[in-house]
Scaffold this motif. Structure first.
Motif, PDB file in Angstrom:
ATOM      1  N   MET A   1     -28.430 -71.921  15.014  1.00  0.00           N
ATOM      2  CA  MET A   1     -27.677 -70.714  15.264  1.00  0.00           C
ATOM      3  C   MET A   1     -26.627 -70.465  14.176  1.00  0.00           C
ATOM      4  N   SER A   2     -26.086 -71.530  13.619  1.00  0.00           N
ATOM      5  CA  SER A   2     -25.063 -71.361  12.589  1.00  0.00           C
ATOM      6  C   SER A   2     -25.639 -70.727  11.319  1.00  0.00           C
ATOM      7  N   LYS A   3     -26.918 -71.010  11.021  1.00  0.00           N
ATOM      8  CA  LYS A   3     -27.546 -70.379   9.848  1.00  0.00           C
ATOM      9  C   LYS A   3     -27.724 -68.885  10.074  1.00  0.00           C
ATOM     10  N   ILE A   4     -28.049 -68.508  11.292  1.00  0.00           N
ATOM     11  CA  ILE A   4     -28.197 -67.078  11.603  1.00  0.00           C
ATOM     12  C   ILE A   4     -26.859 -66.374  11.453  1.00  0.00           C
ATOM     13  N   ARG A   5     -25.794 -66.994  11.932  1.00  0.00           N
ATOM     14  CA  ARG A   5     -24.453 -66.394  11.783  1.00  0.00           C
ATOM     15  C   ARG A   5     -24.065 -66.262  10.317  1.00  0.00           C
ATOM     16  N   LEU A   6     -24.391 -67.287   9.529  1.00  0.00           N
ATOM     17  CA  LEU A   6     -24.075 -67.241   8.104  1.00  0.00           C
ATOM     18  C   LEU A   6     -24.833 -66.122   7.412  1.00  0.00           C
ATOM     19  N   TRP A   7     -26.136 -66.013   7.686  1.00  0.00           N
ATOM     20  CA  TRP A   7     -26.920 -64.933   7.079  1.00  0.00           C
ATOM     21  C   TRP A   7     -26.443 -63.571   7.562  1.00  0.00           C
ATOM     22  N   HIS A   8     -26.050 -63.473   8.828  1.00  0.00           N
ATOM     23  CA  HIS A   8     -25.505 -62.228   9.357  1.00  0.00           C
ATOM     24  C   HIS A   8     -24.237 -61.844   8.597  1.00  0.00           C
ATOM     25  N   ALA A   9     -23.384 -62.814   8.351  1.00  0.00           N
ATOM     26  CA  ALA A   9     -22.152 -62.556   7.600  1.00  0.00           C
ATOM     27  C   ALA A   9     -22.473 -62.097   6.179  1.00  0.00           C
ATOM     28  N   TYR A  10     -23.408 -62.776   5.519  1.00  0.00           N
ATOM     29  CA  TYR A  10     -23.746 -62.413   4.141  1.00  0.00           C
ATOM     30  C   TYR A  10     -24.382 -61.025   4.055  1.00  0.00           C
ATOM     31  N   VAL A  11     -25.314 -60.741   4.941  1.00  0.00           N
ATOM     32  CA  VAL A  11     -25.953 -59.417   4.934  1.00  0.00           C
ATOM     33  C   VAL A  11     -24.924 -58.341   5.258  1.00  0.00           C
ATOM     34  N   GLY A  12     -24.054 -58.618   6.216  1.00  0.00           N
ATOM     35  CA  GLY A  12     -23.016 -57.653   6.584  1.00  0.00           C
ATOM     36  C   GLY A  12     -22.041 -57.376   5.455  1.00  0.00           C
ATOM     37  N   LEU A  13     -21.631 -58.412   4.746  1.00  0.00           N
ATOM     38  CA  LEU A  13     -20.704 -58.215   3.626  1.00  0.00           C
ATOM     39  C   LEU A  13     -21.351 -57.411   2.504  1.00  0.00           C
ATOM     40  N   PHE A  14     -22.622 -57.675   2.251  1.00  0.00           N
ATOM     41  CA  PHE A  14     -23.323 -56.929   1.204  1.00  0.00           C
ATOM     42  C   PHE A  14     -23.515 -55.466   1.609  1.00  0.00           C
ATOM     43  N   SER A  15     -23.782 -55.217   2.882  1.00  0.00           N
ATOM     44  CA  SER A  15     -24.078 -53.861   3.361  1.00  0.00           C
ATOM     45  C   SER A  15     -22.835 -53.063   3.729  1.00  0.00           C
TER      46      SER A  15
ATOM     47  N   ILE B   1     -13.716 -60.587   9.262  1.00  0.00           N
ATOM     48  CA  ILE B   1     -14.267 -61.812   9.854  1.00  0.00           C
ATOM     49  C   ILE B   1     -15.141 -62.537   8.828  1.00  0.00           C
ATOM     50  N   GLY B   2     -15.981 -61.780   8.126  1.00  0.00           N
ATOM     51  CA  GLY B   2     -16.871 -62.397   7.148  1.00  0.00           C
ATOM     52  C   GLY B   2     -16.126 -63.076   6.019  1.00  0.00           C
ATOM     53  N   LEU B   3     -15.029 -62.470   5.578  1.00  0.00           N
ATOM     54  CA  LEU B   3     -14.272 -63.068   4.474  1.00  0.00           C
ATOM     55  C   LEU B   3     -13.377 -64.216   4.930  1.00  0.00           C
ATOM     56  N   SER B   4     -12.938 -64.190   6.165  1.00  0.00           N
ATOM     57  CA  SER B   4     -11.990 -65.215   6.601  1.00  0.00           C
ATOM     58  C   SER B   4     -12.651 -66.391   7.318  1.00  0.00           C
ATOM     59  N   HIS B   5     -13.863 -66.237   7.812  1.00  0.00           N
ATOM     60  CA  HIS B   5     -14.478 -67.311   8.581  1.00  0.00           C
ATOM     61  C   HIS B   5     -15.696 -67.940   7.906  1.00  0.00           C
ATOM     62  N   VAL B   6     -15.955 -67.578   6.686  1.00  0.00           N
ATOM     63  CA  VAL B   6     -17.074 -68.172   5.947  1.00  0.00           C
ATOM     64  C   VAL B   6     -16.499 -69.228   5.024  1.00  0.00           C
ATOM     65  N   ARG B   7     -17.156 -70.360   4.980  1.00  0.00           N
ATOM     66  CA  ARG B   7     -16.654 -71.461   4.131  1.00  0.00           C
ATOM     67  C   ARG B   7     -16.820 -71.152   2.647  1.00  0.00           C
ATOM     68  N   ARG B   8     -17.904 -70.507   2.300  1.00  0.00           N
ATOM     69  CA  ARG B   8     -18.164 -70.186   0.891  1.00  0.00           C
ATOM     70  C   ARG B   8     -17.535 -68.841   0.555  1.00  0.00           C
ATOM     71  N   LYS B   9     -16.252 -68.863   0.300  1.00  0.00           N
ATOM     72  CA  LYS B   9     -15.485 -67.638   0.044  1.00  0.00           C
ATOM     73  C   LYS B   9     -15.983 -66.911  -1.209  1.00  0.00           C
ATOM     74  N   ARG B  10     -16.302 -67.668  -2.238  1.00  0.00           N
ATOM     75  CA  ARG B  10     -16.762 -67.049  -3.484  1.00  0.00           C
ATOM     76  C   ARG B  10     -18.063 -66.280  -3.246  1.00  0.00           C
ATOM     77  N   THR B  11     -18.989 -66.853  -2.489  1.00  0.00           N
ATOM     78  CA  THR B  11     -20.245 -66.167  -2.177  1.00  0.00           C
ATOM     79  C   THR B  11     -19.965 -64.905  -1.370  1.00  0.00           C
ATOM     80  N   ALA B  12     -19.063 -64.999  -0.392  1.00  0.00           N
ATOM     81  CA  ALA B  12     -18.727 -63.848   0.444  1.00  0.00           C
ATOM     82  C   ALA B  12     -18.145 -62.709  -0.404  1.00  0.00           C
ATOM     83  N   TRP B  13     -17.183 -63.031  -1.253  1.00  0.00           N
ATOM     84  CA  TRP B  13     -16.578 -62.007  -2.111  1.00  0.00           C
ATOM     85  C   TRP B  13     -17.592 -61.444  -3.102  1.00  0.00           C
ATOM     86  N   THR B  14     -18.449 -62.309  -3.634  1.00  0.00           N
ATOM     87  CA  THR B  14     -19.477 -61.855  -4.581  1.00  0.00           C
ATOM     88  C   THR B  14     -20.409 -60.846  -3.917  1.00  0.00           C
ATOM     89  N   LEU B  15     -20.820 -61.124  -2.691  1.00  0.00           N
ATOM     90  CA  LEU B  15     -21.704 -60.199  -1.979  1.00  0.00           C
ATOM     91  C   LEU B  15     -21.008 -58.883  -1.670  1.00  0.00           C
TER      92      LEU B  15
END
Length: 143
Positions: free
Chosen positions: A1-15, A115-129
């Motif tokens: 489930m944590s991988k789904i949340r991570l992908w949801h965060a990444y897709v959401g930040l990009f979109s 939420i995506g920027l503050s709760h994701v461990r890989r901040k650089r990936t989140a900001w990049t997306l």
């Protein structure tokens, strides 16, 4: 489930930037704020954003804004009547409901970005997306 949340965060930040754009420009179009009618002339930026939303083109097409363009028979076409007063009550209510939904979409998307920027461990990936989701459509529109 944590991988789904991570992908949801990444897709959401990009979109998110595109979702915000379409929610904002769609809200403007609900009340025809992107088009000239009557004595109203929209600001150039609003007009361009409306064209981007509808036609994926950022430039203005000046010949569309002439009030009396000749038709194929050579006669001058009359501009469409200003029918703002003729809109039925259910249609007006639906427009206001859609405006409320657009505003909720903006608020929800902004909360999702936070939420995506503050709760994701890989901040650089989140900001990049998030930056890529902003710059890619801007770059494509500029071409």
């Amino acid at each position: 489930m944590s991988k789904i949340r991570l992908w949801h965060a990444y897709v959401g930040l990009f979109s998110a930037p595109t979702i915000l754009f379409f929610a904002f420009t769609g809200a403007l179009q609900l009340f025809d704020l992107h088009e000239q009618h009557g004595n109203y002339q929209p600001p150039a930026l609003i007009e361009k954003l409306g064209r981007m939303h509808k036609d994926q083109v950022f430039a203005l097409d000046h010949h569309e804004h002439q009030s009396q363009a000749p038709t194929s028979e050579g006669k001058a076409a009359t501009p469409p009547p200003d029918d703002d007063d003729a809109v039925s009550l259910p249609t007006q209510a639906l427009k206001w409901f859609f405006l409320l939904v657009a505003l909720n979409l903006v608020a929800s998307t902004l909360l999702g970005v936070w939420i995506g920027l503050s709760h994701v461990r890989r901040k650089r990936t989140a900001w990049t997306l998030l930056v890529a989701g902003t710059l890619i459509p801007l770059g494509l529109a500029w071409l």
